[in-house]
Design a protein around this motif. Structure first.
Motif, short mmCIF file in Angstrom:
data_model
loop_
_atom_site.label_atom_id
_atom_site.label_comp_id
_atom_site.label_asym_id
_atom_site.label_seq_id
_atom_site.Cartn_x
_atom_site.Cartn_y
_atom_site.Cartn_z
N ASP A 196 -38.95 -29.45 -0.55
CA ASP A 196 -38.19 -28.98 0.60
C ASP A 196 -37.06 -28.04 0.18
O ASP A 196 -36.68 -27.15 0.95
N PHE A 197 -36.54 -28.23 -1.02
CA PHE A 197 -35.46 -27.36 -1.50
C PHE A 197 -35.40 -27.42 -3.01
O PHE A 197 -35.92 -28.35 -3.65
N CYS A 198 -34.78 -26.42 -3.60
CA CYS A 198 -34.38 -26.49 -5.00
C CYS A 198 -32.89 -26.24 -5.08
O CYS A 198 -32.29 -25.59 -4.20
N MET A 199 -32.26 -26.79 -6.10
CA MET A 199 -30.85 -26.59 -6.34
C MET A 199 -30.64 -26.33 -7.82
O MET A 199 -31.46 -26.75 -8.66
N CYS A 200 -29.55 -25.64 -8.14
CA CYS A 200 -29.35 -25.24 -9.52
C CYS A 200 -27.88 -24.94 -9.76
O CYS A 200 -27.21 -24.34 -8.91
N ASN A 201 -27.38 -25.36 -10.90
CA ASN A 201 -26.03 -25.02 -11.34
C ASN A 201 -26.18 -24.24 -12.65
O ASN A 201 -26.15 -24.82 -13.73
N PRO A 202 -26.35 -22.93 -12.58
CA PRO A 202 -26.71 -22.16 -13.78
C PRO A 202 -25.52 -21.96 -14.71
O PRO A 202 -24.35 -22.08 -14.29
#
Length: 317
Positions: free
Chosen positions: A197-203
């Motif tokens: 449903d979603f992706c999240m990322c703290n690059p």
């Protein structure tokens, strides 16, 4: 099928009290005195002065790590090991990103806030695996695939997931290729709905140590910090702009796999190049939510290839 009409980037500014309205620390900041009574190890980190509330030296990474562990245990019943050399998650700020995702998912399908499973992908989860652990504590119907390129961090993350009884809802995998953000070999979309449903990322924010030092020195009004972090957590070739540009490119190939693509952005100067790149590719259904859990601002870049519209309530803090 009707086409989604283009949308402009929406900027949502937080109120003076900074935190998202649903953030548990919005109206009740952490009580160091109470935490110290609950956790003697944390009490030893506090500076106590007669007739004043105890304080914490945020320049000391050991004390900040103890604060994070105490908050996770007291407020979320999470026992999380945070290696000394790894980035230490600031819990209020991590919650704000999750609440932004909640807003997004609520707009996508109100039923998903109830019993319908929600599936998320956390790119670069780190040793603490903080986003999946917090999100799964907040929502019993959420599940995660958490990835990381650093094998020692993957090993610690798996231990943290197992220690908290969430192995049936959080899978942690090792990404062997640092140039690949989305595990496409594991993400075939079904006929009925996307895999995630979603992706999240703290690059990683910085290109190299020189840029990191220059940017930190350019913030004289912020308190000094000695918070640690491993090189792969802090720096990447081309900085966050190149990292997220690569994620945008991969999202085009995986547009039927994930409904909502999101990434945390640490520098305001990165926003314009990224939104211009999205527009140049014809990807106009995007938004920017602003987070400000402390004196340091962050942003969440959101985009989708679906028909769902990003409206003003997304990221409305």
């Amino acid at each position: 099928m009707p086409k989604a009409s283009p949308s402009r980037a929406l900027r949502h500014k937080p109120p003076a009290d900074n935190l998202h309205r649903r953030n548990r620390y919005h109206h009740a900041p952490p009580d160091f005195d109470q935490l110290g009574r609950q956790y003697p190890e944390f009490a030893q980190c506090l500076t106590k002065v007669p007739s004043r509330r105890p304080t914490l030296d945020f320049r000391d990474p050991t004390k900040v790590r103890m604060l994070a562990r105490a908050l996770l245990k007291a407020d979320f019943d999470l026992d999380v090991q945070i290696p000394a050399q790894s980035l230490c998650p600031m819990i209020p700020g991590r919650l704000d990103y999750i609440h932004c995702i909640e807003d997004l998912m609520g707009l996508c399908d109100p039923l998903q806030q109830g019993q319908v499973p929600v599936r998320g992908l956390d790119i670069g989860t780190g040793a603490s695996c903080i986003y999946p652990l917090l999100a799964c504590r907040l929502h019993s119907s959420w599940h995660f695939l958490a990835t990381d390129t650093h094998l020692p961090s993957v090993d610690v993350a798996r231990v943290n997931v197992a220690r908290n009884g969430l192995s049936d809802r959080i899978a942690v995998t090792h990404s062997h290729d640092p140039n690949v953000k989305l595990p496409l070999d594991m993400t075939t979309a079904s006929a009925n709905r996307p895999r995630f449903d979603f992706c999240m990322c703290n690059p990683p924010y910085y290109r190299d140590e020189i840029e990191m030092a220059d940017l930190q020195n350019a913030k004289p009004n912020l308190p000094p910090t000695t918070l640690p972090g491993q090189p792969h957590e802090l720096m990447t070739q081309g900085g966050e702009q190149q990292f997220v540009t690569g994620l945008i490119d991969e999202s085009w190939q995986a547009r039927g796999v994930i409904t909502w693509y999101t990434s945390l952005i640490g520098r305001s100067t990165t926003l314009a190049p990224l939104t211009q790149y999205l527009t140049a590719l014809g990807m106009t259904n995007y938004a920017i939510a602003e987070l400000c859990p402390s004196r340091t601002r962050r942003w969440v870049l959101i985009w989708t290839f679906g028909l769902q519209r990003i409206v003003s309530k997304v990221g409305e803090l």
